[in-house]
Design a protein around this motif. Structure first.
Motif, PDB file in Angstrom:
ATOM      1  N   ASP A 180      -8.326  -2.935  -1.589  1.00 14.31           N
ATOM      2  CA  ASP A 180      -6.896  -2.924  -1.849  1.00 14.31           C
ATOM      3  C   ASP A 180      -6.352  -1.495  -1.905  1.00 14.31           C
ATOM      4  N   LYS A 181      -7.133  -0.583  -2.468  1.00 14.34           N
ATOM      5  CA  LYS A 181      -6.719   0.823  -2.511  1.00 14.34           C
ATOM      6  C   LYS A 181      -6.642   1.404  -1.100  1.00 14.34           C
ATOM      7  N   ALA A 182      -7.629   1.062  -0.278  1.00 17.47           N
ATOM      8  CA  ALA A 182      -7.635   1.546   1.101  1.00 17.47           C
ATOM      9  C   ALA A 182      -6.434   1.003   1.868  1.00 17.47           C
ATOM     10  N   ARG A 183      -6.094  -0.267   1.638  1.00 19.81           N
ATOM     11  CA  ARG A 183      -4.938  -0.865   2.309  1.00 19.81           C
ATOM     12  C   ARG A 183      -3.655  -0.156   1.898  1.00 19.81           C
ATOM     13  N   ALA A 184      -3.544   0.190   0.610  1.00 21.38           N
ATOM     14  CA  ALA A 184      -2.358   0.904   0.129  1.00 21.38           C
ATOM     15  C   ALA A 184      -2.261   2.278   0.791  1.00 21.38           C
ATOM     16  N   LEU A 185      -3.395   2.980   0.911  1.00 15.50           N
ATOM     17  CA  LEU A 185      -3.419   4.281   1.584  1.00 15.50           C
ATOM     18  C   LEU A 185      -3.061   4.144   3.057  1.00 15.50           C
ATOM     19  N   GLU A 186      -3.512   3.060   3.668  1.00 12.91           N
ATOM     20  CA  GLU A 186      -3.217   2.817   5.084  1.00 12.91           C
ATOM     21  C   GLU A 186      -1.716   2.647   5.298  1.00 12.91           C
ATOM     22  N   VAL A 187      -1.085   1.851   4.430  1.00 12.98           N
ATOM     23  CA  VAL A 187       0.350   1.627   4.541  1.00 12.98           C
ATOM     24  C   VAL A 187       1.117   2.923   4.305  1.00 12.98           C
ATOM     25  N   TYR A 188       0.691   3.702   3.313  1.00 15.65           N
ATOM     26  CA  TYR A 188       1.360   4.977   3.016  1.00 15.65           C
ATOM     27  C   TYR A 188       1.253   5.930   4.206  1.00 15.65           C
ATOM     28  N   ALA A 189       0.067   5.971   4.828  1.00 16.56           N
ATOM     29  CA  ALA A 189      -0.140   6.845   5.985  1.00 16.56           C
ATOM     30  C   ALA A 189       0.727   6.407   7.162  1.00 16.56           C
ATOM     31  N   GLN A 190       0.888   5.086   7.334  1.00 19.04           N
ATOM     32  CA  GLN A 190       1.771   4.582   8.390  1.00 19.04           C
ATOM     33  C   GLN A 190       3.193   5.062   8.168  1.00 19.04           C
ATOM     34  N   GLN A 191       3.631   4.972   6.917  1.00 13.35           N
ATOM     35  CA  GLN A 191       4.996   5.391   6.592  1.00 13.35           C
ATOM     36  C   GLN A 191       5.180   6.889   6.797  1.00 13.35           C
ATOM     37  N   THR A 223      13.198  -1.431  -2.610  1.00 16.35           N
ATOM     38  CA  THR A 223      12.080  -0.662  -3.173  1.00 16.35           C
ATOM     39  C   THR A 223      11.688   0.527  -2.308  1.00 16.35           C
ATOM     40  N   MET A 224      12.272   0.628  -1.122  1.00 15.89           N
ATOM     41  CA  MET A 224      11.921   1.720  -0.205  1.00 15.89           C
ATOM     42  C   MET A 224      12.607   3.019  -0.593  1.00 15.89           C
ATOM     43  N   THR A 225      12.019   4.112  -0.176  1.00 16.56           N
ATOM     44  CA  THR A 225      12.629   5.427  -0.384  1.00 16.56           C
ATOM     45  C   THR A 225      13.805   5.577   0.574  1.00 16.56           C
ATOM     46  N   PRO A 226      14.720   6.517   0.320  1.00 19.18           N
ATOM     47  CA  PRO A 226      15.856   6.723   1.240  1.00 19.18           C
ATOM     48  C   PRO A 226      15.414   6.984   2.675  1.00 19.18           C
ATOM     49  N   GLU A 255      -4.241   7.321   8.539  1.00 16.64           N
ATOM     50  CA  GLU A 255      -4.157   5.874   8.728  1.00 16.64           C
ATOM     51  C   GLU A 255      -5.468   5.324   9.301  1.00 16.64           C
ATOM     52  N   ASP A 256      -6.025   6.036  10.286  1.00 19.76           N
ATOM     53  CA  ASP A 256      -7.280   5.604  10.898  1.00 19.76           C
ATOM     54  C   ASP A 256      -8.422   5.604   9.882  1.00 19.76           C
TER      55      ASP A 256
END
Length: 265
Positions: free
Chosen positions: A41-52, A238-241, A59-60
């Motif tokens: 779950d932590k890795a998935r959160a990091l993956e989403v953050y890297a995508q953003q 919930t998203m940033t500007p 992300e890879d």
């Protein structure tokens, strides 16, 4: 000058690489489903953050860690005792036979006992921290719940996802390492499984345009991850500007793009 003063400073690894190696080591050392799921779950959160953040390299790496964690979960799930298929079928039919179409609790009990629950979120049985994966637990009516079913229920893992994780675990380690480190392809869970279980239908699809395959895979993610059940308005708030700005720019483009798909299917 002393020998220490003349010595070259030791080379240190970049912090990101250190974290990556630490997470891979932690995954390999996990012996409980709940432990490795937390890392997943932590890795998935990091993956989403890297995508953003449009950080492709991060992300890879996060995707690789997530897939390693999912493979480890599959290995652990395969080791857990589960109800024999014949007994599972008999008990499920007996429970369903006692109820009627409105008896949701009994139907769900049959699903939980057998480890065949389709719930993506998973319902909590009791205080999940006290469940021993190798001993199982007991439901409120005193019925024994096998360790495999208990692990799925305690960690909110659906039957479909558990099957996917176990398919990852069944891939030979050498083949898995080659596939997950292939720089020419994004090693998503679906792709890793698809490449490992190459049936006739997969071979027929090898001529599919790579962009078309990518769009198909990520469209399926909306279903697999349950994104379509979320409320867009809440997610947007919930998203940033900066994220909201990107959404305002891209959503109309994507809407038009998918609308063109709907006209040809």
């Amino acid at each position: 000058m002393s020998g220490n003063q003349n010595a070259m400073p030791a080379k240190t690894q970049p912090p990101a690489l250190v974290r990556y190696e630490a997470m891979c080591k932690a995954i390999a050392e996990c012996h409980r489903v709940d432990e490795v799921k937390e890392l997943r779950d932590k890795a998935r959160a990091l993956e989403v953050y890297a995508q953003q953040a449009r950080n492709t390299e991060a992300e890879d790496k996060a995707r690789e860690i997530r897939n390693r964690a999912q493979r480890r979960m599959g290995e652990l799930l395969r080791e857990l005792p589960r109800m024999p298929r014949e007994e599972r079928a008999e008990r499920t039919h007996a429970i369903l036979g006692r109820g009627n179409n409105n008896n949701h609790d009994e139907r769900r009990t049959a699903s939980v006992l057998s480890g065949e629950s389709d719930s993506e979120s998973g319902c909590m049985l009791h205080d999940q921290t006290c469940i021993s994966e190798h001993e199982g637990c007991t439901s409120n009516d005193g019925t024994c719940i096998f360790p495999y079913a208990a692990a799925l229920e305690a960690n909110g893992i659906s039957r479909q996802m558990a099957n996917r994780y176990q398919k990852l675990a069944a891939i030979p380690e050498k083949d898995f390492e080659v596939a997950i480190r292939n720089p020419s392809k994004k090693p998503t869970t679906a792709r890793l499984i698809r490449e490992a279980y190459r049936g006739p239908e997969v071979r027929e699809a090898e001529s599919v345009d790579e962009t078309a395959r990518w769009i198909w895979d990520y469209t399926l993610d909306f279903e697999r991850e349950g994104y379509t059940s979320k409320t867009p308005g809440y997610l947007f708030q919930t998203m940033t500007p900066e994220m909201q700005k990107d959404m305002r720019r891209l959503v109309p483009v994507l809407t038009d793009f998918y609308q063109q798909f709907s006209e040809v299917i």
